[in-house]
Scaffold this active site. Structure first.
Site, PDB file in Angstrom:
ATOM      1  N   HIS A  48      56.213  60.983  23.100  1.00 53.84           N
ATOM      2  CA  HIS A  48      56.989  59.828  22.571  1.00 53.84           C
ATOM      3  C   HIS A  48      56.111  58.756  22.657  1.00 53.84           C
ATOM      4  CE1 HIS A  48      59.611  56.419  22.608  1.00 53.84           C
ATOM      5  NE2 HIS A  48      59.547  56.108  23.839  1.00 53.84           N
ATOM      6  N   HIS A  72      54.491  52.769  28.426  1.00 57.09           N
ATOM      7  CA  HIS A  72      55.557  51.796  28.476  1.00 57.09           C
ATOM      8  C   HIS A  72      56.898  52.185  29.140  1.00 57.09           C
ATOM      9  CE1 HIS A  72      56.978  54.087  24.916  1.00 57.09           C
ATOM     10  NE2 HIS A  72      58.470  53.620  25.240  1.00 57.09           N
ATOM     11  N   GLU A  76      59.639  52.967  34.243  1.00 59.63           N
ATOM     12  CA  GLU A  76      61.127  53.464  34.137  1.00 59.63           C
ATOM     13  C   GLU A  76      61.400  54.571  34.510  1.00 59.63           C
ATOM     14  OE1 GLU A  76      63.347  51.153  33.742  1.00 59.63           O
ATOM     15  OE2 GLU A  76      65.158  52.225  33.117  1.00 59.63           O
ATOM     16  N   ASP A  77      60.325  55.899  33.976  1.00 60.43           N
ATOM     17  CA  ASP A  77      61.145  57.125  33.818  1.00 60.43           C
ATOM     18  C   ASP A  77      59.962  57.813  35.022  1.00 60.43           C
ATOM     19  OD1 ASP A  77      62.777  56.479  32.263  1.00 60.43           O
ATOM     20  OD2 ASP A  77      61.777  57.059  30.414  1.00 60.43           O
ATOM     21  N   ASP A 260      74.678  47.124 -10.003  1.00 60.46           N
ATOM     22  CA  ASP A 260      73.648  46.495  -9.829  1.00 60.46           C
ATOM     23  C   ASP A 260      72.783  46.897  -8.501  1.00 60.46           C
ATOM     24  OD1 ASP A 260      75.954  45.506  -8.398  1.00 60.46           O
ATOM     25  OD2 ASP A 260      75.465  43.480  -8.541  1.00 60.46           O
TER      26      ASP A 260
HETATM   27 MN    MN Z   1      60.202  54.630  25.134  1.00 57.18          MN
END
Ligand code: MN
Length: 713
Positions: A48, A72, A76-77, A260
């Site tokens: 990722h 990034h 956090e993880d 349209d």
């Molecule tokens: Mn991410």
């Protein structure tokens, strides 16, 4: 998954000066940090951040942004900390990673679709550096591309909704059009899968029937303008499913009517040519009724100007045509910026609009061209919402407040009653003082108590107009009640002392004399010191002599059959005596007299500052003492200066304490009123210095009273 050397090579291809070594280190750092974590797809988690970095490299971003893309999710993880990042990659990358981490933490907040506009602002305010926002968008783009791997349908919908509401508009605002469109399509596919597949098959059908219909219509339109002598730049494209869907909903058209699907834009040089171009379209193709809009003579509120029409095109399909000048086209793009400014409350000024526009323009150009990107991004700070702070209620609702707002501002923003009864606040789960300044993303819980009322001291730290107004209104009402009560006591006492009957009816009859509407208004005036009880008495009974306390003091002994107005030893009989207005001596004070030609003797306390001006004139000094034996049941006016906390109930406490010690407040004047304190002068009738000392001691023992002293004014 992109390999390490591929990523580095890609970055170096547009930025030969890129920090290759940092890119390599970030790749390895992220890979180790994520270890064997897995994504919902079953891929290694590390794929990722690598994909995010790849997406960023397509936009030719600087190496700090690419490194941030790789890192990034590490804070956090994984077990990696901000300190690790800063130590290994420096302050700039640490700041960027921190920014993206904070934005990601926002994703955890509950349903936000109702307040999408505020959330967009929050994201912008928290981004600070535009690169933070760009990395976050790349992150979201990759998550949307892999959304189908998430098993929970609820979670998929929530993420798609959030993407539609928050990230699609943000991508549009910063001008990354292809990300915007892809995010929108992906979110639309999740939110409206049936509508999307119907639209796509319809488009397919139309395409099969008509071939490259856009290209053919385009050619046809260009020819038509040329034949009619209008110099125009024509472009066109097939609309995308989300915008077709919006149009279907807005115009309430069924799917079979949907025809349209093509939009064409005609750019000309002058306004006059716009109408000529319109004439050409309308005279060559059949107009669809009800679709013509003249935004040139009636611009949209955001300044957008253009002619819109729909016609049956050369191949009998509906086409939408927008006609505008090049200049209007610029403004149409600027519409984004103008909207931005509008939301910030910046007055619409052509020059700042231009600047904002340039800012966006330059950004787009730099995203396209590698040269100078680093320096530009470095200095491009998102300051759009630096003057606001965005906080959440415990339910996840968002409140936008001016920067510097406190917990009390927040409480009033939620509801006036919450503000009026707030006793405490929890920010992010911790109890904090009410004056605590809030920061972006804080979750604020206000603790209330029905027994609580607003404190005047709050006014010194709140920043919102609403909080200020509510506090003032409340405190003002509270003060008025106290003044009213105090004033009524004063008036009743004056009536009683002077031997007149006090009735409300009598007072009602004279309120107009004092420019008041009700007796309570008048009592408040007296309580506040703007009128006196004696004046009220005199108004009700004009026959009563209007007297000040000095005269009454002088009078009272006579009524009681005393010979002298003031019992003082050392006076020559027949000598006129005045009590000095500066120091208000009372029995028990050491006193001295000063002889004044034609006026008799003025009595001062021995420590009165006024005496200093008589030091050169010993002949005028008279030795005096109170005649204590003669002092019975005689009242003297003492004046004290009191500083009272400016809070509800304090004036009531003051009058209660004085009354309990047997003193009578005969006059009261507020000298100074600040947010925190009142400073006032109070005349109290007392028998002697002992009684006054008791009153002062009792007042000093009262918590709402800050200081008490004899007044020498
Ligand atoms: Mn991410």
């Amino acid at each position: 998954m992109m390999r390490q050397y591929e990523l580095v090579e890609r970055v170096k291809s547009y930025d030969p000066a890129a920090d290759e070594e940092a890119l390599n280190r970030a790749y390895v750092f992220s890979m180790k940090a994520h270890g064997n974590q897995q994504r919902a797809s079953g891929d290694s988690y590390f794929s990722h951040p690598v994909e995010v970095a790849g997406i960023l490299s397509e936009k030719k971003l600087d190496s700090a942004s690419i490194v941030t893309g790789l890192l990034h999710d590490t804070v956090e993880d994984t077990v990696a900390t901000m300190a690790d990042i800063e130590g290994q990659f420096g302050g700039e990358v640490a700041r960027l990673v921190d920014g993206v981490t904070k934005l990601s933490q926002l994703d955890l907040v509950s349903d936000r679709s109702m307040q999408a506009e505020n959330f967009r602002k929050l994201v912008l305010a928290m981004s600070q550096d535009i690169r933070v926002l760009i990395v976050k968008l790349a992150d979201r783009l990759h998550n949307m591309r892999t959304l189908n791997f998430i098993r929970s349908a609820d979670k998929r919908r929530r993420i798609a909704r959030e993407t539609m509401d928050i990230y699609v508009p943000l991508a549009e605002r910063i001008g990354i059009r292809d990300w915007k469109e892809e995010l929108e399509d992906l979110a639309f596919a999740e939110l409206n899968p049936d509508a999307r597949s119907s639209i796509l098959s319809r488009l397919d059908f139309l395409r099969k029937r008509g071939g490259d219909i856009v290209g053919r219509v385009l050619e046809e339109l260009r020819g038509t303008f040329e034949r009619n002598g209008v110099k125009a730049d024509v472009s066109g494209r097939e609309k995308r499913p989300p915008s077709i869907w919006r149009k279907m909903q807005r115009n309430n058209v069924g799917f079979e009517q949907l025809s349209d699907i093509m939009a064409f834009r005609v750019l000309v040089d002058t306004e006059e040519e716009c109408y000529r171009a319109l004439g050409v379209i309308h005279s060559n193709y059949r107009v669809v009724p009800g679709r013509f809009k003249d935004y040139i003579s009636l611009p949209k509120p955001n300044g957008y100007r253009s002619l819109h029409t729909s016609v049956m095109g050369p191949f009998k399909e509906r086409i939408e045509v927008q006609i505008r000048t090049w200049e209007m086209h610029d403004v149409a793009e600027l519409g984004v910026a103008a909207h931005w400014q509008h939301k910030q409350g910046i007055p619409t000024d052509k020059r700042t609009e231009g600047m904002q526009y340039r800012w966006l323009r330059e950004l787009l150009e730099i995203l396209d061209h590698a040269g100078g990107a680093e320096e530009f991004l470095e200095h491009t700070k998102l300051e759009m919402y630096a003057d606001q702070v965005f906080c959440f209620t415990p339910k996840g609702e968002l409140q936008a407040l001016p920067a510097g707002s406190t917990a009390v501002d927040f409480a009033y923003a939620v509801h006036t009653d919450i503000g009026n009864t707030c006793v405490g606040a929890k920010v992010n789960g911790r109890i904090v003082p009410l004056r605590t300044e809030l920061r972006n993303g804080d979750q604020v819980e206000i603790i209330t108590s029905k027994a609580q009322t607003p404190s005047p001291t709050w006014e010194s730290f709140v920043v919102t107009g609403k909080a200020r107004a509510c506090i003032r209104r409340f405190v003002r009402g509270q003060q008025r009640r106290e003044y009213t009560q105090l004033g009524r006591e004063i008036v009743e006492k004056v009536f009683r002392e002077e031997g007149y009957e006090f009735t409300l009816k009598a007072i009602e009859g004279v309120v107009k004399n004092f420019h008041c509407r009700t007796p309570d208004d008048l009592f408040a005036e007296v309580g506040e010191g703007n009128s006196t009880g004696t004046e009220v008495l005199h108004a009700v009974f004009p026959g009563s002599k209007k007297r000040g306390w000095r005269e009454r003091m002088a009078l009272r002994p006579r009524r009681k059959g005393k010979k002298r107005p003031v019992a003082i030893k050392g006076l020559t009989p027949g000598m006129a005596v005045h009590i000095a207005g500066c120091c208000h001596p009372i029995p028990g004070d050491r006193i001295v007299g000063i002889q004044t030609t034609g006026k008799g003797v003025t009595i001062h306390t021995i420590d009165c500052e006024t005496l200093e001006s008589f030091t050169d004139m010993p002949e005028r000094w008279v030795d005096l003492a109170w005649d204590v034996e003669d002092e019975e049941a005689r009242l003297h006016n003492a004046r004290i200066k009191v500083i009272v906390a400016n809070e509800p109930g304090s004036l009531g406490v003051l009058s209660t304490v004085v009354g309990r010690e047997g003193g009578n407040i005969s006059n009261l004047k507020i000298m100074d009123r600040s947010a925190d304190f009142f400073e006032m002068l109070i005349d109290i009738e007392v028998g002697d210095i002992k009684q006054l000392t008791d009153i002062i001691a009792a007042l000093r023992a009262t918590s709402v009273i800050n200081s008490v002293e004899r007044a020498h004014v």
